[in-house]
Design a protein around this motif. Sequence first.
Motif, short mmCIF file in Angstrom:
data_model
loop_
_atom_site.label_atom_id
_atom_site.label_comp_id
_atom_site.label_asym_id
_atom_site.label_seq_id
_atom_site.Cartn_x
_atom_site.Cartn_y
_atom_site.Cartn_z
N CYS A 68 0.84 -1.20 0.00
CA CYS A 68 0.00 0.00 0.00
C CYS A 68 0.88 1.25 0.00
N SER A 69 0.27 2.37 -0.35
CA SER A 69 0.98 3.65 -0.24
C SER A 69 0.03 4.71 0.28
N SER A 70 0.65 5.64 1.02
CA SER A 70 -0.08 6.79 1.53
C SER A 70 0.93 7.91 1.72
N ASN A 71 0.63 9.08 1.19
CA ASN A 71 1.53 10.24 1.31
C ASN A 71 2.95 9.90 0.87
N ASP A 72 3.07 9.29 -0.29
CA ASP A 72 4.38 8.95 -0.88
C ASP A 72 5.18 7.96 -0.05
N GLU A 73 4.55 7.26 0.88
CA GLU A 73 5.23 6.25 1.68
C GLU A 73 4.63 4.88 1.33
N THR A 74 5.50 3.92 0.99
CA THR A 74 5.03 2.57 0.68
C THR A 74 5.12 1.71 1.93
N ILE A 75 4.04 0.97 2.18
CA ILE A 75 3.94 0.16 3.39
C ILE A 75 3.54 -1.26 3.01
N GLU A 76 4.16 -2.26 3.65
CA GLU A 76 3.77 -3.66 3.50
C GLU A 76 2.98 -4.07 4.74
N ILE A 77 1.80 -4.63 4.51
CA ILE A 77 0.95 -5.05 5.62
C ILE A 77 0.71 -6.55 5.50
N ASP A 78 0.99 -7.30 6.58
CA ASP A 78 0.72 -8.74 6.59
C ASP A 78 -0.78 -8.99 6.51
N SER A 79 -1.14 -10.05 5.81
CA SER A 79 -2.57 -10.35 5.62
C SER A 79 -2.76 -11.85 5.43
N ARG A 80 -3.93 -12.33 5.84
CA ARG A 80 -4.31 -13.68 5.42
C ARG A 80 -4.50 -13.63 3.91
N THR A 81 -4.15 -14.69 3.23
CA THR A 81 -4.24 -14.71 1.77
C THR A 81 -5.67 -14.52 1.29
N SER A 82 -6.62 -15.13 1.97
CA SER A 82 -8.02 -14.99 1.54
C SER A 82 -8.49 -13.54 1.64
N ASP A 83 -8.08 -12.83 2.70
CA ASP A 83 -8.45 -11.41 2.84
C ASP A 83 -7.75 -10.57 1.78
N ALA A 84 -6.47 -10.88 1.53
CA ALA A 84 -5.72 -10.15 0.51
C ALA A 84 -6.38 -10.30 -0.86
N LEU A 85 -6.82 -11.51 -1.19
CA LEU A 85 -7.46 -11.75 -2.49
C LEU A 85 -8.80 -11.02 -2.58
N ALA A 86 -9.56 -11.02 -1.48
CA ALA A 86 -10.85 -10.32 -1.47
C ALA A 86 -10.65 -8.82 -1.71
N LEU A 87 -9.57 -8.26 -1.15
CA LEU A 87 -9.27 -6.84 -1.38
C LEU A 87 -8.74 -6.61 -2.79
N ALA A 88 -7.91 -7.53 -3.29
CA ALA A 88 -7.37 -7.38 -4.64
C ALA A 88 -8.48 -7.31 -5.68
N VAL A 89 -9.51 -8.14 -5.51
CA VAL A 89 -10.64 -8.12 -6.45
C VAL A 89 -11.36 -6.78 -6.38
N ARG A 90 -11.53 -6.26 -5.17
CA ARG A 90 -12.24 -4.99 -5.01
C ARG A 90 -11.45 -3.81 -5.56
N PHE A 91 -10.14 -3.83 -5.41
CA PHE A 91 -9.31 -2.72 -5.89
C PHE A 91 -8.86 -2.91 -7.33
N GLY A 92 -9.02 -4.12 -7.86
CA GLY A 92 -8.56 -4.39 -9.22
C GLY A 92 -7.04 -4.35 -9.33
N CYS A 93 -6.34 -4.70 -8.27
CA CYS A 93 -4.88 -4.65 -8.28
C CYS A 93 -4.30 -6.03 -8.62
N PRO A 94 -3.04 -6.08 -9.09
CA PRO A 94 -2.44 -7.35 -9.45
C PRO A 94 -2.10 -8.22 -8.24
N ILE A 95 -2.04 -9.53 -8.50
CA ILE A 95 -1.69 -10.53 -7.48
C ILE A 95 -0.41 -11.21 -7.95
#
Length: 199
Positions: free
Chosen positions: A94-121
């Motif tokens: 993720c990024s906010s205010n020109d800062e890139t951040i890595e956030i740990d996630s369960r894979t199922s939650d990450a995929l559910a968000l990826a579909v909503r944001f249309g971002c690559p996996i």
Amino acid sequence: MRKIELEIVALSHSITQTHSYAVVLGEVNGLRRLPIVIGGFEAQAIAVALEKMQPSRPLTHDLMKNFMNAFSIELHEVVISNLQEGIFYSKLICSSNDETIEIDSRTSDALALAVRFGCPIYTFENILNSAGILLDDPAGKKSSKPVTPTIQEHEKGAEDDLKALNLDELQQLLQEVLEQEDYIRAIAIRDEINSRKSK
């Protein structure tokens, strides 16, 4: 390590096994598939987004997306970063205010968000090698047509006694169930093959 892009190609579940779901990721411009077992709520969250359904109230992942948008947090990509003892681990980039951040996630939650944001996996070669399934491509061609994710229901068929089959028979059975797109059974067969190879 080089990242390999994946896309969701199927969401499968057995109507007779209430806790048996799999989201199937396919290698973009490749023949490998990565099936990941997930829970019922997670499968529903992914299915709702894939089908572009609009629930009357936001689901948890919709709430998360709304929250991120409200605070100008962008989700750039999801990385399935590790596999330990059959459990997949993921990160949200993720990024906010020109800062890139890595956030740990369960894979199922990450995929559910990826579909909503249309971002690559993405994932890495070692994860695809240890948990992926290679599809047979007799023509030797990779499909260039876009993949449309499918949501499938499978009746429980006759249970195969996998332990009674030899390795060649398991490989043949794996190809048959992949052709039928029965990824739940494919996971069990793949795990049996891998357990024999590790002995």
